[in-house]
Design a protein around this motif. Structure first.
Motif, PDB file in Angstrom:
ATOM      1  N   THR A 111       0.516   2.584  -6.027  1.00  0.00           N
ATOM      2  CA  THR A 111       1.362   1.939  -5.020  1.00  0.00           C
ATOM      3  C   THR A 111       2.293   0.891  -5.637  1.00  0.00           C
ATOM      4  O   THR A 111       2.116   0.478  -6.790  1.00  0.00           O
TER       5      THR A 111
ATOM      6  N   ASN B   5       0.800  -1.229   0.000  1.00  0.00           N
ATOM      7  CA  ASN B   5       0.000   0.000   0.000  1.00  0.00           C
ATOM      8  C   ASN B   5       0.833   1.280   0.000  1.00  0.00           C
ATOM      9  O   ASN B   5       0.272   2.379  -0.002  1.00  0.00           O
TER      10      ASN B   5
ATOM     11  N   SER C  68      -4.801   4.673  -4.836  1.00  0.00           N
ATOM     12  CA  SER C  68      -5.100   5.036  -3.447  1.00  0.00           C
ATOM     13  C   SER C  68      -5.963   6.289  -3.386  1.00  0.00           C
ATOM     14  O   SER C  68      -6.671   6.512  -2.410  1.00  0.00           O
TER      15      SER C  68
END
Length: 589
Positions: free
Chosen positions: A191, A170, A415
């Protein structure tokens, strides 16, 4: 795992002396770097960035055309846990400054004098994060007193050994700013896990054989998610990647490099397709008959291969003759070895994919966005359906939401947008699906079919909906039309701004003894206008009456990146064009 580690480590252990990348400097021939040499330069660059004060999660920008230095700097930054920020080499000062300031980039790699001058001016401003400029070419004149260094000097004394910065799935690897057909560019946060999982999904999907023997030519901008993801995927799988600095040299580079794989945008395939058909039409009646026979034979063979059915012996003989007389000549113009061509960025009509499949070149049509680490769906090697965007990658889910909007979940989803929580919230549903902004449907075999950009759908004053991309695609499949913008929103009929393909039009002008002065004057000639009216009538014969272009204006120059009319990935900024040419448009109504 760190993305750079995933790409480099296994390859230097597995085959250190095998070539990793290729590049060409000016008139010198193509050169290669082995995985050992390539990794050492990446590590030297990474250590130099650390010595310059770059720490984990700092932003490092790249403002350059494609080059070996581009990918070296990219992987070096990611190796030490910094966040790489690509900027299109064609971006102007205002666009580049916005990205540098918004991301907070501390160090930047530039390729040309113009890019250096822009960054130097920014470096001297007070409220700015930029601290150091690295220049990849010694031909660029620099002011060393303003923290400017040539890359060669910058890395000269650094160690060729490195410990990769550990990263979780992440953790952010890169910020890619959307090219922005509408609104302000947004920094898409992708990511380490987005990339690595997407790569693994591709290999699971295709089950390539001997992928390490493949050679890809990178000619689309590395600043765009498509070329960057594809090139890194190739390196991840141990294939060689050659980097072409100037995409205008693609024809020559194809013959020199002879790649086996290459990603491209629809316009590339449309131009090849239209060019081949045009040449066939100009040939003798015998040559035309041979071409048509070969194409029919190729299509029969391609359909059997697509459905994994055996090819009868007689058809194999015909295929061999077709290859010798026709297809080999088409392939040779593209280097002779291309067989796998991922295509994205916009829709591609089935006529074009069927043509290439008949010739023996597989176009892997795909669909995705920057926000999805490129690929969501794509053609498999067999059992694909022409006219669709293929099937979801492993780990990707697709559904059709409100207003037929395509929505997605999966390993590649971003994200969010950097420093833009409200914008991020707008593109996700309450149950966590990413809203693509594209309209589509899923057929009974699970293939995704793109209808159009929701923002681009137009409604005429008669209440009819027009999907411009499909019609624009149909018309640009012809060699005499380079670019086109449809107008229909709130209008009683469809009109268009058409940019001719001036190369082909020039030949038409000569053959018809039309005096060529300026294009602005020449395009007013009745013969040219009548030619285009007939051409457009012919091309859109299968469309419904309300979808057909009734009036058009021929434009005397191409839409350009520098004028803000198109994005660096050659997508028309519709709002900009409609505003800029409002007077011309009104004259058609």
């Amino acid at each position: 795992m760190n993305l750079a580690e995933a790409i480099i480590q296994k390859n230097i252990e597995k085959h250190p002396i095998k070539s990793a990348i290729g590049f060409k400097k000016k008139e010198a021939g193509w050169k290669e770097l082995s995985w050992k040499k390539f990794s050492e330069i990446v590590f030297r660059t990474a250590n130099s960035l650390k010595n310059a004060g770059i720490q984990e999660n700092d932003k490092v920008a790249i403002y350059s055309e494609n080059s070996s230095e581009w990918v070296i700097f990219d992987l070096a930054a990611i190796s030490i846990g910094a966040i790489s920020v690509p900027i299109y080499s064609t971006n102007n000062a205002e666009q580049a400054e916005y990205i540098i300031q918004d991301s907070g980039a501390k160090i930047i790699l530039v390729g040309e004098q113009a890019q250096y001058d822009i960054c130097l001016e920014l470096l001297q401003k007070e409220d700015n994060h930029l601290d150091t400029i690295i220049v990849s070419k010694k031909a660029v004149w620099i002011k060393k007193e303003f923290n400017s260094f040539y890359l060669e000097d910058f890395i000269a004394k650094s160690s060729p050994k490195l410990e990769f910065c550990p990263k979780e799935n992440n953790d952010i690897a890169t910020l890619i700013y959307t090219s922005g057909t509408t609104g302000t560019p947004k920094g898409v946060m992708l990511t380490h896990g987005n990339f690595v999982k997407a790569f693994d999904a591709h290999f699971e999907f295709f089950k390539f054989k001997n992928f390490e023997e493949e050679l890809s030519l990178a000619f689309l901008p590395l600043s765009h998610v498509f070329e960057r993801s594809w090139s890194l995927l190739c390196l991840y799988g141990g294939a060689r990647v050659y980097f072409l600095e100037d995409p205008k040299n693609i024809a020559k580079a194809l013959e020199e490099v002879k790649p086996t794989m290459m990603c491209a945008v629809p316009r590339f395939f449309q131009k090849v397709y239209a060019g081949v058909l045009e040449k066939a039409e100009e040939g003798s009646s015998l040559k035309k008959k041979i071409f048509d026979w070969a194409l029919k034979t190729g299509w029969q063979t391609a359909e059997l291969k697509r459905n994994e059915k055996p090819i009868p012996f007689g058809l194999k003989i015909k295929e061999s003759i077709s290859e010798s007389l026709v297809f080999s000549k088409i392939k040779d113009r593209m280097g002779g070895r291309l067989w796998f061509l991922p295509c994205g960025g916009a829709s591609l009509s089935p006529e074009v994919t069927k043509f290439f499949e008949s010739v023996g070149i597989h176009i892997t049509v795909g669909y995705g966005l920057t926000e999805t680490t490129a690929t969501l769906t794509l053609f498999p090697l067999t059992h694909f359906e022409h006219g669709t965007s293929g099937k979801p990658l492993p780990g990707v889910e697709i559904r059709i939401g409100e207003n037929d909007e395509i929505q997605a979940k999966g390993n590649g989803i971003m994200s969010g947008y950097y420093n833009k929580p409200e914008e991020t919230q707008k593109v996700f549903t309450e149950d966590g699906w990413f809203k693509t902004g594209d309209a589509g449907k899923i057929d009974d075999k699970g293939n995704l079919i793109i209808t159009d950009r929701l923002k681009d759908l137009m409604k005429t004053s008669n209440g009819k909906y027009i999907a411009p991309q499909q019609i624009e695609n149909l018309l640009t499949n012809n060699n005499f039309i380079q670019q086109i913008v449809l107008i229909a929103e709130g209008r009683q009929f469809v009109s268009a701004l058409i940019v001719p393909n001036f190369e082909f039009l020039h030949d038409f002008v000569k053959k018809n003894n039309i005096q060529l002065t300026t294009w602005e004057e020449t395009l007013k000639n009745d013969k040219i206008m009548d030619f285009y009216k007939e051409k457009i009538k012919e091309l859109q014969s299968q469309l419904s009456d309300y979808e057909k272009v009734k009036k058009f204006t021929l434009m005397p120059a191409e839409f350009e990146i520098s004028t803000g009319e198109i994005t660096p990935t050659l997508k028309v900024k519709r709002n900009v064009v409609l505003k800029k040419y409002a007077d011309l448009i009104e004259k058609m109504y």
